[in-house]
Design a protein around this motif. Structure first.
Motif, PDB file in Angstrom:
ATOM      1  N   UNK A 123       8.531   7.591  -3.429  1.00  0.00           N
ATOM      2  CA  UNK A 123       7.167   7.533  -3.793  1.00  0.00           C
ATOM      3  C   UNK A 123       6.546   8.431  -3.365  1.00  0.00           C
ATOM      4  N   UNK A 124       6.554   9.013  -1.979  1.00  0.00           N
ATOM      5  CA  UNK A 124       5.641  10.196  -1.572  1.00  0.00           C
ATOM      6  C   UNK A 124       6.063  11.494  -2.354  1.00  0.00           C
ATOM      7  N   UNK A 125       7.335  11.630  -2.951  1.00  0.00           N
ATOM      8  CA  UNK A 125       7.976  12.851  -3.580  1.00  0.00           C
ATOM      9  C   UNK A 125       7.016  12.831  -5.021  1.00  0.00           C
ATOM     10  N   UNK A 126       6.869  11.660  -5.587  1.00  0.00           N
ATOM     11  CA  UNK A 126       6.151  11.508  -6.771  1.00  0.00           C
ATOM     12  C   UNK A 126       4.432  11.845  -6.724  1.00  0.00           C
ATOM     13  N   UNK A 127       4.245  11.453  -5.435  1.00  0.00           N
ATOM     14  CA  UNK A 127       2.436  11.684  -5.430  1.00  0.00           C
ATOM     15  C   UNK A 127       2.242  13.052  -4.815  1.00  0.00           C
ATOM     16  N   UNK A 128       2.992  13.711  -3.915  1.00  0.00           N
ATOM     17  CA  UNK A 128       2.530  14.962  -3.223  1.00  0.00           C
ATOM     18  C   UNK A 128       3.742  16.071  -3.417  1.00  0.00           C
ATOM     19  N   UNK A 129       4.758  15.720  -4.088  1.00  0.00           N
ATOM     20  CA  UNK A 129       5.967  16.593  -4.240  1.00  0.00           C
ATOM     21  C   UNK A 129       6.735  16.728  -3.329  1.00  0.00           C
ATOM     22  N   UNK A 154       0.837  -1.097  -0.102  1.00  0.00           N
ATOM     23  CA  UNK A 154       0.073  -0.050   0.208  1.00  0.00           C
ATOM     24  C   UNK A 154       0.774   1.212  -0.045  1.00  0.00           C
ATOM     25  N   UNK A 155       2.092   1.019   0.281  1.00  0.00           N
ATOM     26  CA  UNK A 155       2.763   2.230   0.160  1.00  0.00           C
ATOM     27  C   UNK A 155       3.546   2.367  -1.199  1.00  0.00           C
ATOM     28  N   UNK A 156       3.150   1.752  -2.127  1.00  0.00           N
ATOM     29  CA  UNK A 156       3.632   1.621  -3.413  1.00  0.00           C
ATOM     30  C   UNK A 156       2.606   2.262  -4.555  1.00  0.00           C
ATOM     31  N   UNK A 157       3.102   3.012  -5.543  1.00  0.00           N
ATOM     32  CA  UNK A 157       2.229   3.595  -6.432  1.00  0.00           C
ATOM     33  C   UNK A 157       1.942   2.658  -7.482  1.00  0.00           C
ATOM     34  N   UNK A 158       0.458   2.466  -7.604  1.00  0.00           N
ATOM     35  CA  UNK A 158      -0.166   1.564  -8.664  1.00  0.00           C
ATOM     36  C   UNK A 158      -0.151   1.918 -10.056  1.00  0.00           C
ATOM     37  N   UNK A 162     -10.403  14.978  -0.519  1.00  0.00           N
ATOM     38  CA  UNK A 162     -10.014  14.355  -1.890  1.00  0.00           C
ATOM     39  C   UNK A 162      -8.543  14.206  -1.860  1.00  0.00           C
ATOM     40  N   UNK A 163      -7.965  13.320  -0.975  1.00  0.00           N
ATOM     41  CA  UNK A 163      -6.506  13.151  -1.058  1.00  0.00           C
ATOM     42  C   UNK A 163      -6.227  11.774  -1.467  1.00  0.00           C
ATOM     43  N   UNK A 164      -4.723  11.617  -1.821  1.00  0.00           N
ATOM     44  CA  UNK A 164      -4.506  10.199  -2.359  1.00  0.00           C
ATOM     45  C   UNK A 164      -3.430   9.608  -1.313  1.00  0.00           C
ATOM     46  N   UNK A 215      -3.402  -1.402  -8.870  1.00  0.00           N
ATOM     47  CA  UNK A 215      -3.727  -0.140  -8.176  1.00  0.00           C
ATOM     48  C   UNK A 215      -3.552   0.905  -8.918  1.00  0.00           C
ATOM     49  N   UNK A 216      -3.655   2.319  -7.905  1.00  0.00           N
ATOM     50  CA  UNK A 216      -3.523   3.563  -8.397  1.00  0.00           C
ATOM     51  C   UNK A 216      -2.513   4.324  -7.547  1.00  0.00           C
ATOM     52  N   UNK A 217      -2.718   5.423  -7.434  1.00  0.00           N
ATOM     53  CA  UNK A 217      -1.566   6.248  -6.648  1.00  0.00           C
ATOM     54  C   UNK A 217      -1.941   6.610  -5.190  1.00  0.00           C
ATOM     55  N   UNK A 218      -2.961   6.009  -4.733  1.00  0.00           N
ATOM     56  CA  UNK A 218      -3.216   6.121  -3.413  1.00  0.00           C
ATOM     57  C   UNK A 218      -2.326   5.282  -2.456  1.00  0.00           C
ATOM     58  N   UNK A 219      -1.702   6.007  -1.748  1.00  0.00           N
ATOM     59  CA  UNK A 219      -0.603   5.203  -1.077  1.00  0.00           C
ATOM     60  C   UNK A 219      -0.626   5.528   0.584  1.00  0.00           C
TER      61      UNK A 219
END
Length: 369
Positions: free
Chosen positions: A248-254, A136-140, A285-287, A235-239
């Motif tokens: 991974x966090x850097x890609x999803x939230x900057x 769940x800590x990985x980007x789908x 509406x958060x990922x 899956x998707x980008x919900x981590x």
């Protein structure tokens, strides 16, 4: 009159022949001894390698047992106590307010060993080093619709690739039709440059991203480990912010938000999704989530080794014809420098006191403190 003794010249020839024979025998014996010694070293190395593999697989089974018999929470998974595998008393709410707030139940450790961490922490089990990542800590990648991921990848690349190009080529590579998106690529484009056709379905491993047009350029300077630390095929980008790596966090939230999240969770894991929304100002509406999902990615290597074995497991509900634990794929990649440099967490638990060696021996693997 016949001479009963050989002439001096014949005596010299015989003597030289005997000396050469002795030299040859000595050399043969030396070579044979060296060959035997080399063969013994080779056999011992192979046996040691086999013992290490047996130990690693034994530890992996213990880790999987721990994960699937207990509920994971914000701190990880409590190590099981003897006879305590069914009734999960390690999770409970302290009050009705906690339940209504959206926070997960409070976790309690079952043993002195505490919790199995599901982030990128390194666990020391004897001479083995193991990392258990929450999937769940990985980007789908099958439903990747978070624009931040494409924008971050494009910004980090030395190649001139637009975020829309990355989105379109990935979607075209995964979907089953042959309709090309505006900046995408379908079968014709791959054939023109002599490349294998699109998968037209889910990827088999995250490393297959290298086969996708535009992604091959973006990932050209990235290692295989870099990809495996960030992506999963489904899956998707919900981590999960409590288990996702900084990458991974850097890609999803900057970068800025990723640093904030890492700093905050280092002090204490996040216990409410509402805290995340307030902290990042992203609204509802958060990922981002806070609890583990079903499945783990396990890395293991022997201390001092240069390559790591990586196994990707998902957990399925028991049903006819299916397995509770599914091995999706396994790969071998160089150990990332950041994993090598991390201070390991030494685990003392009966699961890891000893393992069966090759040929039936028993080896103590207790880790020093």
């Amino acid at each position: 009159m016949n001479n009963k003794y050989p002439r001096p010249s014949e005596q010299g020839f015989v003597l030289v022949s005997v000396l050469w024979l002795l030299v040859a025998m000595t050399m043969a014996a030396t070579l044979f001894s060296a060959w035997v010694e080399h063969s013994v070293r080779q056999a011992m190395a192979q046996q040691e390698s086999l013992n290490t593999t047996i130990q690693a697989r034994s530890q992996i089974q213990a880790l999987l047992f721990t994960r699937i018999t207990a509920s994971g929470g914000v701190q990880g998974v409590p190590w099981p106590a003897a006879g305590d595998v069914k009734d999960d008393e390690s999770l409970m709410f302290d009050s009705l307010d906690d339940f209504l707030s959206g926070a997960p139940p409070k976790q309690k450790a079952r043993t002195e060993a505490g919790f199995l961490r599901l982030d990128d922490s390194v666990h020391a089990l004897g001479q083995l080093r193991m990392v258990v990542q929450d999937r769940g800590g990985l980007i789908g990648l099958t439903d990747l619709n978070n624009s931040s991921v494409f924008e971050s990848l494009a910004q980090q690349s030395d190649h001139s690739v637009s975020p829309q190009r990355l989105r379109d080529t990935l979607m075209d590579y995964l979907d089953e039709d042959h309709f090309r998106r505006l900046q995408g690529a379908e079968l014709t484009e791959y054939e023109l440059i002599g490349r294998l056709p699109p998968a037209n379905g889910a990827l088999k491993t995250p490393l297959q991203l290298r086969d996708v047009m535009a992604w091959d350029n973006v990932l050209a300077e990235r290692s295989d480990a870099w990809i495996l630390q960030r992506f999963r095929v489904d899956g998707n980008a919900f981590i999960n912010v409590n288990t996702a790596s900084y990458g991974a966090l850097e890609l999803v939230v900057g970068q800025e938000h990723a640093r904030t999240l890492i700093e905050e969770r280092t002090v204490a894991p996040f216990e409410s999704v509402f805290v995340l929304s307030n902290l990042l100002g992203t609204g509802e509406d958060s990922s981002l989530g806070i609890v583990p999902r079903d499945g783990v990615r396990i890395w293991w290597w022997e201390e001092g080794a240069h390559s790591a074995h990586v196994y990707d497991y998902s957990f399925e509900g028991l049903a006819s014809g299916t397995h509770a634990v599914q091995l999706n794929w396994q790969l071998r990649v160089p150990v990332p420098d950041e994993m090598k440099k991390k201070m390991p967490i030494y685990v003392e638990h009966p699961f890891f006191d000893e393992v069966i060696e090759f040929r039936g021996g028993v080896k103590e693997v207790k880790s020093p403190k």
